[in-house]
Design an enzyme around this catalytic site. Structure first.
Site, PDB file in Angstrom:
ATOM      1  N   LYS A   1     -21.064   2.355  -0.197  1.00  0.00           N
ATOM      2  CA  LYS A   1     -20.838   1.279  -1.178  1.00  0.00           C
ATOM      3  C   LYS A   1     -19.347   1.031  -1.262  1.00  0.00           C
ATOM      4  CE  LYS A   1     -23.243  -1.258  -4.137  1.00  0.00           C
ATOM      5  NZ  LYS A   1     -24.610  -1.768  -3.973  1.00  0.00           N
TER       6      LYS A   1
HETATM    7  P1  NAD Z   1     -25.723 -11.768  -9.622  1.00  0.00           P
HETATM    8  O1  NAD Z   1     -24.277 -11.706  -9.910  1.00  0.00           O
HETATM    9  O2  NAD Z   1     -26.281 -12.830  -8.736  1.00  0.00           O
HETATM   10  O3  NAD Z   1     -26.541 -11.897 -11.001  1.00  0.00           O
HETATM   11  C1  NAD Z   1     -26.329 -11.093 -12.098  1.00  0.00           C
HETATM   12  C2  NAD Z   1     -27.002 -11.775 -13.283  1.00  0.00           C
HETATM   13  O4  NAD Z   1     -26.993 -10.916 -14.397  1.00  0.00           O
HETATM   14  C3  NAD Z   1     -26.320 -13.055 -13.735  1.00  0.00           C
HETATM   15  O5  NAD Z   1     -27.311 -13.995 -14.128  1.00  0.00           O
HETATM   16  C4  NAD Z   1     -25.519 -12.605 -14.955  1.00  0.00           C
HETATM   17  O6  NAD Z   1     -25.247 -13.670 -15.845  1.00  0.00           O
HETATM   18  C5  NAD Z   1     -26.463 -11.609 -15.539  1.00  0.00           C
HETATM   19  N1  NAD Z   1     -25.890 -10.616 -16.432  1.00  0.00           N
HETATM   20  C6  NAD Z   1     -24.783  -9.856 -16.263  1.00  0.00           C
HETATM   21  N2  NAD Z   1     -24.631  -9.038 -17.312  1.00  0.00           N
HETATM   22  C7  NAD Z   1     -25.670  -9.286 -18.155  1.00  0.00           C
HETATM   23  C8  NAD Z   1     -26.071  -8.754 -19.392  1.00  0.00           C
HETATM   24  N3  NAD Z   1     -25.398  -7.793 -19.996  1.00  0.00           N
HETATM   25  N4  NAD Z   1     -27.187  -9.236 -19.959  1.00  0.00           N
HETATM   26  C9  NAD Z   1     -27.910 -10.211 -19.343  1.00  0.00           C
HETATM   27  N5  NAD Z   1     -27.585 -10.740 -18.171  1.00  0.00           N
HETATM   28  C10 NAD Z   1     -26.471 -10.277 -17.588  1.00  0.00           C
HETATM   29  O7  NAD Z   1     -26.107 -10.330  -9.068  1.00  0.00           O
HETATM   30  P2  NAD Z   1     -27.404  -9.914  -8.243  1.00  0.00           P
HETATM   31  O8  NAD Z   1     -27.079  -9.950  -6.796  1.00  0.00           O
HETATM   32  O9  NAD Z   1     -28.593 -10.642  -8.764  1.00  0.00           O
HETATM   33  O10 NAD Z   1     -27.496  -8.361  -8.642  1.00  0.00           O
HETATM   34  C11 NAD Z   1     -28.056  -7.940  -9.869  1.00  0.00           C
HETATM   35  C12 NAD Z   1     -28.342  -6.450  -9.792  1.00  0.00           C
HETATM   36  O11 NAD Z   1     -29.202  -6.186  -8.692  1.00  0.00           O
HETATM   37  C13 NAD Z   1     -27.118  -5.546  -9.568  1.00  0.00           C
HETATM   38  O12 NAD Z   1     -27.364  -4.308 -10.212  1.00  0.00           O
HETATM   39  C14 NAD Z   1     -27.119  -5.329  -8.059  1.00  0.00           C
HETATM   40  O13 NAD Z   1     -26.450  -4.126  -7.692  1.00  0.00           O
HETATM   41  C15 NAD Z   1     -28.616  -5.217  -7.837  1.00  0.00           C
HETATM   42  N6  NAD Z   1     -29.047  -5.475  -6.461  1.00  0.00           N
HETATM   43  C16 NAD Z   1     -28.768  -6.658  -5.838  1.00  0.00           C
HETATM   44  C17 NAD Z   1     -29.228  -6.874  -4.555  1.00  0.00           C
HETATM   45  C18 NAD Z   1     -29.025  -8.194  -3.850  1.00  0.00           C
HETATM   46  O14 NAD Z   1     -29.545  -8.350  -2.734  1.00  0.00           O
HETATM   47  N7  NAD Z   1     -28.344  -9.162  -4.445  1.00  0.00           N
HETATM   48  C19 NAD Z   1     -29.941  -5.867  -3.882  1.00  0.00           C
HETATM   49  C20 NAD Z   1     -30.224  -4.679  -4.547  1.00  0.00           C
HETATM   50  C21 NAD Z   1     -29.761  -4.497  -5.835  1.00  0.00           C
END
Ligand code: NAD
Length: 427
Positions: A115
């Site tokens: 990471k």
């Molecule tokens: P992103 O930045 O696209 O979306 C994050 C979302 O969460 C946004 O809508 C933001 O406004 C919201 N948010 C942030 N803090 C918040 C809070 N306190 N309360 C409510 N909403 C909140 O990110 P993503 O790619 O969707 O990733 C989200 C999670 O999933 C992270 O933990 C990331 O590590 C995990 N993840 C992502 C992927 C991927 O392929 N994108 C894969 C595995 C895990």
């Protein structure tokens, strides 16, 4: 993409790493793991901290701190995202790298766990400044990344443009066109079809499998999704398409509820057209807080924002019977115990959101082969990997009479330890 600055990340990062360690310890105990191997798996193989100077404008330099951590390369090159967030710390990156090791192992990918991240608030920078930051950070970590060493991908606040800048940097420095150095690239640059949707589709797939086993029809299922970024919005869309009623969604601007279900494609369209990419102003919904969303009377709760959002202080108010971890580490280990004791089924992050890394693996395969698959091929293979992992975790939970999280860790730790054992410890 939006970020929440209110979560005290040093705390959340430490908590995330400590809880990953506790899960490892408990899997090691269940497996009666060799104490030396257990010790080896508790620490990252390699950590790199780099200073990232960026000329913000003529004569004004700012310096950020960047990290790349490789937890284990026992089963293959490191794999894991890069996060740009002001609260990124070494402990957070260590915890997330370790989770990547288990995630790749539970889905049986020939990859290890890594990471990276930069402690920066990208919202305070222009796009051009973020590009310069990305390129300088890439140059800093270049000695330890590469298609056969460690392959980064997008994470919070990074996306396919970030990956394209990394490809450019590596290509310019090495003189060799290097698309296989990252996954999550734009399709024009060798990205895989279906990568953007893969995590959310995988989350929806495991949710529907758990519902099926609980004898519940999607039509009778009410779902709340926290976070409406990549993972949350695609999960909500896929579950709605399967017939579930999405009664609440949220992002940093707050929560939005509708007892008869939300039109998810319209909500996605709204976010796309909103200047700040937020749900704010989406008509016809009642405004609720993020805390209220977590406590809603629903069948399934999908936390898909950031880590550490369900803690001992709010776990008591969660009413969903099924929690599917779309985000990494959204349920702290103490909260996990509280919910599990109450009979809540938690589908752990290393299984639930593994769809992204599975299609990242497909992308790495395609980039190295220089041959690209059609979308239906990607989706068909994704389902095979998710189903196989899900079935093995469910069977392991039965054998060990354990929670799904404990079972997923047992499967993963066993696979990683076996691979290292077969190789033998060098020299
Ligand atoms: P992103 O930045 O696209 O979306 C994050 C979302 O969460 C946004 O809508 C933001 O406004 C919201 N948010 C942030 N803090 C918040 C809070 N306190 N309360 C409510 N909403 C909140 O990110 P993503 O790619 O969707 O990733 C989200 C999670 O999933 C992270 O933990 C990331 O590590 C995990 N993840 C992502 C992927 C991927 O392929 N994108 C894969 C595995 C895990």
């Amino acid at each position: 993409m939006a970020i929440d600055l209110k979560i005290p990340a040093t705390h959340a990062g430490d908590e995330l790493r400590d809880s990953a360690l506790r899960q490892l310890d408990s899997a090691a105990k269940a497996l009666d793991l060799d104490p030396g191997m257990h010790k080896f798996l508790r620490v990252p193989e390699r950590e790199l901290i780099v200073s990232v100077p960026v000329m913000l404008e003529e004569g004004r330099m700012e310096v950020f701190t960047g990290y790349r951590v490789q937890h284990s390369t026992g089963r293959g090159p490191g794999k894991g995202g890069i996060r740009f967030h002001p609260n990124v710390t070494l402990s957070e990156v260590e915890g997330l790298a370790m989770l990547m090791t288990w995630k790749c192992a539970v889905t049986d990918l020939p990859l290890g766990g890594a990471k990276g991240g930069v402690a920066v608030d990208p919202r305070k920078l222009t796009r051009r400044q973020v590009e310069r930051l990305t390129k300088r950070y890439t140059a800093g970590i270049l000695p330890i990344i590469g298609p056969e060493r460690d392959i980064p991908a997008p994470d919070v606040n990074t996306d396919e443009s970030t990956m394209a800048w990394i490809v450019d940097t590596v290509t310019m420095i090495t003189g060799e066109h290097s698309p296989a150095v990252v996954t999550g690239k734009p399709v024009e640059l060798g990205g895989s079809r279906g990568r953007t949707e893969a995590t959310g589709r995988g989350v929806a797939f495991v949710t529907l499998e758990v519902l099926k086993r609980a004898g519940k029809r999607p039509e009778d299922t009410r779902v709340a999704v926290q976070g409406f970024g990549n993972v949350g919005s695609i999960t909500a869309k896929a579950l709605a398409e399967a017939g579930c009623k999405i009664v609440a969604i949220s992002d940093v601007s707050g929560g939005y509820a509708a007892p008869n279900g939300i039109d998810i494609p319209k909500a996605i369209e709204h976010v796309r057209n909103n200047k700040q990419r937020l749900l704010e102003g989406f008509p016809g919904l009642s405004k609720i807080s993020n805390d209220e969303l977590l406590a809603m009377e629903v069948d399934v709760l999908v936390p898909a924002a950031l880590e550490g959002v369900i803690t001992p202080s709010n776990a008591g108010s969660v009413r969903a019977k099924i929690v599917v971890e779309g985000a990494n580490g959204p349920v702290t280990s103490e909260a996990d115990r509280i919910l599990t004791d109450r009979g809540v089924t938690i589908v752990p992050d290393i299984l639930a959101n593994a769809g992204g890394v599975v299609v990242s693996y497909f992308e790495w395969v395609q980039s190295r082969a220089g041959f690209y698959w059609e979308l239906d091929e990607v989706e068909r293979r994704l389902e095979i990997y998710m189903r196989r992992a899900m079935e093995l975790v469910l069977a392991t939970a039965k054998t060990y009479d354990s929670s799904l999280r404990e079972a997923a860790f047992i499967v993963a730790v066993d696979r990683v330890a076996r691979a290292i054992d077969r190789r033998g410890i060098f020299p």
